[in-house]
Write an enzyme that holds these catalytic residues in place. Structure first.
Site, PDB file in Angstrom:
ATOM      1  N   ASP A 281      44.453  30.788  41.980  1.00  0.00           N
ATOM      2  CA  ASP A 281      43.258  30.433  42.013  1.00  0.00           C
ATOM      3  C   ASP A 281      43.081  30.254  40.357  1.00  0.00           C
ATOM      4  O   ASP A 281      43.967  30.190  39.685  1.00  0.00           O
ATOM      5  CB  ASP A 281      42.424  31.982  42.053  1.00  0.00           C
ATOM      6  CG  ASP A 281      40.888  31.769  42.208  1.00  0.00           C
ATOM      7  OD1 ASP A 281      40.463  30.807  41.817  1.00  0.00           O
ATOM      8  OD2 ASP A 281      40.447  32.590  42.899  1.00  0.00           O
TER       9      ASP A 281
HETATM   10  C1  BGC Z   1      37.432  31.392  42.441  1.00  0.00           C
HETATM   11  C2  BGC Z   1      37.737  30.224  43.489  1.00  0.00           C
HETATM   12  C3  BGC Z   1      37.549  28.896  43.336  1.00  0.00           C
HETATM   13  C4  BGC Z   1      38.057  28.474  42.032  1.00  0.00           C
HETATM   14  C5  BGC Z   1      37.560  27.081  41.613  1.00  0.00           C
HETATM   15  C6  BGC Z   1      37.926  30.605  41.245  1.00  0.00           C
HETATM   16  O1  BGC Z   1      37.226  31.305  40.127  1.00  0.00           O
HETATM   17  O2  BGC Z   1      37.925  32.392  42.720  1.00  0.00           O
HETATM   18  O3  BGC Z   1      37.517  30.778  44.754  1.00  0.00           O
HETATM   19  O4  BGC Z   1      37.831  28.060  44.414  1.00  0.00           O
HETATM   20  O5  BGC Z   1      37.471  29.298  41.121  1.00  0.00           O
HETATM   21  O6  BGC Z   1      36.563  26.883  41.385  1.00  0.00           O
END
Ligand code: BGC
Length: 723
Positions: A281
């Site tokens: 993530d």
């Molecule tokens: C979120 C994810 C997301 C990623 C990319 C993160 O902060 O937890 O769910 O896919 O950002 O935008």
């Protein structure tokens, strides 16, 4: 940061094997990896952003100079021009011409936004969800996106956690079924199809157990609970062919998910044989330092990589340190090659080497196509849950004058829900507009906002009361803003802000019946609003269809069929409360002194304008042996006067076993339309191992002899399993 390389030729070789579209993918992957330098390999394992980043929670610096060898980028644009520009650089200016993989959060629609996942689950219609995901995939791929960070399949028991909106509710199996549906919708039969995208199961794993509903925090998950609550949807998604997973932010009882070798390697790769890759993530690699398992970004990168995470999303840990870690002998070359192979495999499957560019198309060709809007509308319709309908106040009589009151009434933006991709409020039909289109006689509609979503301003109450007095019925449209759920959007209470409840109390004094319409991203605490409402309709955050379905439900054109995929507690203090809790040692005691211990609306609750009567369950046998087939059937009759769809939820319960088990567990569901007066037989083919068995704390499956119950609604049947 590594420097871009100068272009060198391939030693005079005109047609290297990896460029041959006819060669098998594994051969192409191996051929390419054998040609790559260490630096080229490392860059494949990084994801940067291309252009702006529209996630306010992620503050990483924009990467200004993208190396042509970068593995992947997050691409927030709607037009493929920017993509094709970078892709051209990758294909033409890098030594080997490896295409870039473009990822984006296409969560519940790209431009044609459909309901949030929590709402989708209440439709119990995975076929429709598959179609909606296929629409999202088509809009995204045609706009230059190859890969979506979806579906999110984090089982969640705490509605305070904002991300409860993004998953399919509290039940592992339900999350699993909708996961499979979305993977099929996104990926189709072949990823090389120009209208499909790669899926990403997230957030692996246990993120939904966030302590006290706060985001990014610790999760206390025993190994047993990890298996029986959180792993199932991932296992189902991997089996369905999802090519990527995203590692989660949470710390799983002492070993953060993003440094967890057990989940990312032992289970995912060794046991489930997943051959795609895991992306972190956003910033999750460097966050290992904050979590306290690494004292530097370098150590964090080592731990994450060794645990089984292949791609670093915006931590700039892998790009900086992996090469050194390899040279220092801390990372075996084989692990590096394996990681690169995994990333390349996905790129080959997407057909990116052979068709790296996105064809030009107009917005009209891509977005909001009539067939796309129809699917979004149908899904929004089926997601609506009729929670209460006292004295059958709904549907409304044909002449009733309606006072539309409340902050949701004319609002469009908030109906889109969190993570609404490129959704625009101009695309959304407001509740008021939906009613205008439904009830041609405009004189039947009155409107007053009454109050805002929050704050203390009661100056609109008087107008709202006046409007209510001139009407036969009040449609009170309350709910949440879209920013109140999603990432980093927890709330301490499931109650709506006091101002909204106060408005309801004022309106109640008029004596006019209140139909409470709710649009929100989590289960709500409704114990004060429920007594003043004749009917309650939950529309979630429905996306572009907005007010159309609710208008049809009020008029009676649509017969609601949604059922809750998450429990609505009586009060926030009951959390965690979910239907499949383990049994108590004293089920007759242990209740709260101050409030009921029962939820206000349990999992599976949802009313219809017609009534369904369940007959007795007929099993194909009442005594079975391991390996034998068992089928159970139940006839359901529509005894009302309207056609309606019914979802039969099949639960099992295992009264005694060598480990304690939940009171009941959902094992199958099926939705069918039943015409008024008709009977349909619902059937469940039981797989004894899968449905009666349980997993131990290492995911090993057991099936024990003894008695089991199969249950639907108020019916049950006993089955004996003998050795
Ligand atoms: C979120 C994810 C997301 C990623 C990319 C993160 O902060 O937890 O769910 O896919 O950002 O935008």
């Amino acid at each position: 940061m590594l420097h871009p390389y100068r272009i060198t030729d391939l030693g005079g070789e005109k047609n290297p094997l990896y460029k041959d579209p006819k060669a098998p993918i594994e051969e192409r992957v191996n051929d390419l990896v054998a040609r790559m330098t260490l630096e080229e390999k490392v860059l494949q394992l990084n994801q940067y952003t291309l252009g702006r980043n529209n996630n306010v929670n992620n503050m990483g610096e924009e990467v200004k100079k993208l190396p042509a060898e970068i593995g992947s980028v997050i691409y927030f644009d709607t037009d493929a021009e920017l993509r094709n520009g970078l892709q051209r650089k990758a294909m033409e200016e890098s030594r080997l011409g490896i295409p870039v993989l473009f990822g984006y959060d296409v969560i519940h629609g790209f431009r044609t936004v459909y309901p949030i996942s929590l709402g989708q689950a209440c439709s119990w219609n995975p076929g429709l969800v598959e179609q909606a995901c296929a629409v999202a995939a088509q809009e995204a791929r045609m706009s230059g996106v190859d890969w979506t960070f979806s579906p999110m399949i984090d089982v969640a028991h705490d509605g305070r956690w904002g991300r409860v909106a993004e998953g399919y509710g509290e039940d592992p199996y339900t999350n699993g079924v909708f996961c499979v549906a979305s993977v099929k919708g996104y990926q189709g039969d072949t990823l090389a199809d120009e209208r499909r995208v790669a899926a990403c199961l997230k957030h692996y794993v246990g993120y939904g157990a966030s302590e006290a509903g706060r985001d990014y925090v610790y999760t206390e998950i025993s190994k047993q609970t990890l298996w029986d609550t959180y792993m199932l949807p991932y296992e189902m998604g991997v089996k369905a062919g999802a090519v990527t997973l995203m590692s989660a932010f949470n710390d799983i009882s002492g070993v953060p998910a993003s440094a967890n070798r057990y989940t990312m390697t032992e289970i995912l790769k060794d046991r489930w044989k997943h051959d795609g890759f895991v992306v972190s993530d956003w910033g999750a690699v460097e966050q290992l330092v904050n979590q306290g398992v690494a004292s530097s970004k370098k150590e964090a990168s080592l731990k994450a990589f060794q645990a089984g995470m292949e791609m670093d999303m915006m931590s700039h840990g892998y790009d900086k340190y992996l090469a050194d870690l390899l040279k220092e002998g801390k990372i075996p070359e084989e692990r590096l090659n394996d990681a690169v192979r995994r990333v390349l495999r996905v790129k080959f499957r997407l057909g990116l080497f052979d068709n790296p560019y996105t064809k030009k198309s107009t917005e009209e060709e891509r977005f909001l196509l009539p067939s796309s809007l129809e699917i979004a509308g149908k899904l929004a319709e089926e997601s609506v849950v009729l929670l209460k309908n006292e004295d059958n106040v709904l549907p409304l009589s044909a002449s009733a004058k309606i006072a539309v009151i409340g902050p949701i009434g004319k609002n469009k933006w908030n109906l889109l829900g969190s993570w609404s991709g490129h959704g625009r409020d101009g695309d959304v039909v407001s509740v008021y507009e939906g009613l205008e289109a439904e009830f041609k006689d405009k004189s039947r509609l009155l409107y007053a906002k009454g109050c805002d979503f929050e704050g203390e301003d009661e100056s609109g109450f008087a107008e709202a009361v006046a409007v209510a007095k001139q009407s036969d019925v009040i449609l009170l449209c309350l709910g949440e803003k879209k920013t109140w759920s999603g990432e980093n959007a927890s709330r301490s209470t499931l109650a709506l802000p006091q101002i909204q409840e106060k408005l309801a109390m004022e309106l109640q004094k008029t004596g006019k019946p209140i139909i409470l319409l709710l649009s929100n991203g989590r289960p709500l605490e409704l114990n004060r609003l429920e007594p003043v409402s004749k009917a309650i309709v939950e529309i979630w955050q429905p996306g572009v269809a907005g007010g159309k379905p609710i208008a049809g439900i009020l008029s009676g054109r649509i017969n609601p069929s949604g059922k809750l995929a998450i429990t609505f507690p009586y009060s926030t203090g009951q959390i965690p409360i979910y239907y499949n809790q383990r049994k108590s040692g004293r089920s007759h005691q242990g209740f709260y002194q101050d409030i009921t211990s029962k939820p206000l609306y349990p999992f599976g609750h949802g009313l219809s304008y017609t009534e369904f009567e369940y007959g007795a369950i007929t099993p194909s046998a009442t005594v079975v042996k391991r390996g034998e087939k068992l089928t159970v059937e139940v006839p359901v009759t529509n005894v009302g006067e309207r056609d309606g769809a019914e979802t039969v939820l099949w639960f099992i319960s295992d009264p005694y076993s060598s480990i304690t088990r939940p009171v009941k567990e959902l094992k199958f569901f099926d939705k069918q339309l039943i015409k008024a007066g008709d009977t349909k037989v619902f059937r469940f083919d039981v797989d004894l191992e899968r449905d009666f068995g349980f997993v131990d704390e290492n995911g090993k499956r057991f099936l024990e002899a003894g008695e089991y119950y199969i249950m639907v609604k108020d019916r049950k049947v006993k089955i004996e399993l003998v050795d």
